[in-house]
Write a protein that holds these residues in place. Structure first.
Motif, PDB file in Angstrom:
ATOM      1  N   GLY A   1      50.203  56.846   9.899  1.00  0.00           N
ATOM      2  CA  GLY A   1      50.173  55.995   8.710  1.00  0.00           C
ATOM      3  C   GLY A   1      51.439  55.945   7.866  1.00  0.00           C
ATOM      4  O   GLY A   1      51.462  55.254   6.844  1.00  0.00           O
ATOM      5  N   TRP A   2      52.510  56.658   8.255  1.00  0.00           N
ATOM      6  CA  TRP A   2      53.757  56.517   7.496  1.00  0.00           C
ATOM      7  C   TRP A   2      54.308  55.116   7.753  1.00  0.00           C
ATOM      8  O   TRP A   2      54.236  54.609   8.879  1.00  0.00           O
ATOM      9  N   GLU A   3      54.864  54.502   6.697  1.00  0.00           N
ATOM     10  CA  GLU A   3      55.222  53.074   6.817  1.00  0.00           C
ATOM     11  C   GLU A   3      56.708  52.830   7.018  1.00  0.00           C
ATOM     12  O   GLU A   3      57.119  51.801   7.548  1.00  0.00           O
ATOM     13  N   MET A   4      57.526  53.745   6.540  1.00  0.00           N
ATOM     14  CA  MET A   4      58.974  53.626   6.775  1.00  0.00           C
ATOM     15  C   MET A   4      59.455  54.928   7.413  1.00  0.00           C
ATOM     16  O   MET A   4      59.131  56.020   6.940  1.00  0.00           O
ATOM     17  N   ILE A   5      60.246  54.796   8.481  1.00  0.00           N
ATOM     18  CA  ILE A   5      60.827  55.981   9.126  1.00  0.00           C
ATOM     19  C   ILE A   5      62.335  55.894   8.931  1.00  0.00           C
ATOM     20  O   ILE A   5      62.956  54.874   9.272  1.00  0.00           O
TER      21      ILE A   5
END
Ligand SMILES: Nc1ncnc2c1ncn2[C@@H]1O[C@H](COP(=O)(O)OP(=O)(O)OP(=O)(O)O)[C@@H](O)[C@H]1O
Length: 340
Positions: free
Chosen positions: A67-71
């Motif tokens: 669910g992390w949206e920016m890497i």
């Protein structure tokens, strides 16, 4: 550069993938400051360090699945490449490409399977060479790069994909963000990666270039552009460019655009070692294109096959050497959402 800009509405949950050895260890050295800056600029952020080659891909993929949206990649072009590869389900190479009887790598189905189609890629450039940051115009230092992650704008960049052979002659595939090549540059980068990069980008690539020239013999290849135009040439190097720079600051593909849906092919022909050495200084200024033995083409697909008598030549993707020619290069127009 006329990038296609988009905006996202809320802040993004951000996962940082940091390569401690990038930039000859600079990431590790600067980490306490970097972590403070990330926490000060981003409301929801977590971190992981890579433990070896390929780990950044696994970390990015896992973070997107949870669910992390920016890497955000912290490191050089190799780290960025690995993180970008983690934005997609691991491609099944033999479903994407096949080696035919004539020695061409044929494209089968290269459709992308993004883990989260809205996910955003960020970069805090702290590598040695820094070619992608030049291509994308991200020349500020780490504090400013981290501050920019707060913004809401993203640029839709093209993503390259290549089908090639691995060291055991099996078909393999990988994505690239900035630039790919086949020929002497694979050997140069392999030598640069195996020597100490503390000398800095330009010096370590110059040293590696001298060592690679001592071993290299030009290769004979056939090229197919978009399945139509065919060329047969003896070459020193082939560069398949999304961005403009490679080799630690060489302006090898002036005018290549990261978001035009096309790849620029630079063919460095049958140059002698003396001619090539003279040309090298011109590449830093982008003046090599006026040389008689250098050609430029644009295409959505570039296929390269080795003529039988030619020796082994490494494929280089964003400074990493995962395999060798023959290869077929494709582009996925606007696939990557890059934090502007
Ligand atoms: N913990 C680790 N130990 C050793 N190598 C690592 C580790 N984590 C990642 N790597 C590898 O480090 C290599 C170099 O990373 P990267 O390209 O980001 O930095 P760089 O070589 O300094 O920069 P550039 O490619 O821009 O010159 C990559 O091949 C990556 O797989």
């Amino acid at each position: 550069m006329g990038f296609c800009m988009r905006e996202h509405s809320a802040h993004l949950r951000t996962f940082v993938v940091a390569n401690p050895v990038a930039g000859a260890g600079q990431v590790k050295e600067d980490w306490p400051l970097l972590e403070r800056l990330f926490r000060a600029n981003l409301p929801e952020v977590d971190f992981a360090f890579t433990e070896g080659p390929g780990h950044a891909t696994l970390l990015a993929r896992e973070a997107l699945r949870t669910g992390w949206e920016m890497i955000v990649a912290v490191g050089g072009d190799g780290t960025l490449n690995e993180v970008a590869n983690g934005f997609y389900e691991r491609p099944d190479a033999s479903a994407c490409y096949a080696l035919d009887e004539e020695g061409w790598v044929r494209r089968l189905d290269v459709s992308l399977k993004p883990i989260n189609p809205d996910a955003v890629l960020g970069l805090v450039p702290l590598g040695t060479g820094g070619d992608f940051r030049r291509s994308v115009g991200l020349m500020a230092g780490a504090p400013e790069a981290i501050e920019r992650l707060r913004g809401r704008e993203t640029r839709a960049l093209d993503l390259g994909q290549v089908g090639f052979l691995d060291a055991r002659d099996r078909i393999a595939t990988r994505y690239f963000v900035n630039i790919a090549s086949g020929g002497i540059s694979g050997l140069v980068d392999a030598m640069a990666n195996s020597t100490w990069k503390g000398l800095g980008g330009r010096a370590s690539f110059t040293l590696a270039t001298a060592r690679a020239f001592a071993r290299w013999k030009n290769i004979e290849v056939e090229l197919r552009l978009d399945d139509t135009a065919e060329l047969r040439e003896r070459v020193l190097n082939l560069v398949v460019a999304n961005g403009e720079y490679f080799g630690g600051g060489m302006w090898v593909a002036p005018g290549a655009e990261l978001d035009d849906g096309k790849l620029q092919l630079i063919v460095m022909g049958d140059l002698s070692k003396a001619q090539a050495v003279r040309m090298f200084t011109d590449i830093y200024k982008g003046k090599h294109l006026s040389h008689r033995n250098v050609g430029r083409h644009r295409a959505r697909q570039v296929a390269v096959r080795l003529v039988k008598s030619s020796p082994y030549a490494l494929v280089d993707l964003d400074g990493e050497q995962p395999g060798k020619l023959p290869a077929t290069f494709n582009v996925h127009a606007g696939a990557l959402k890059f934090k502007a």
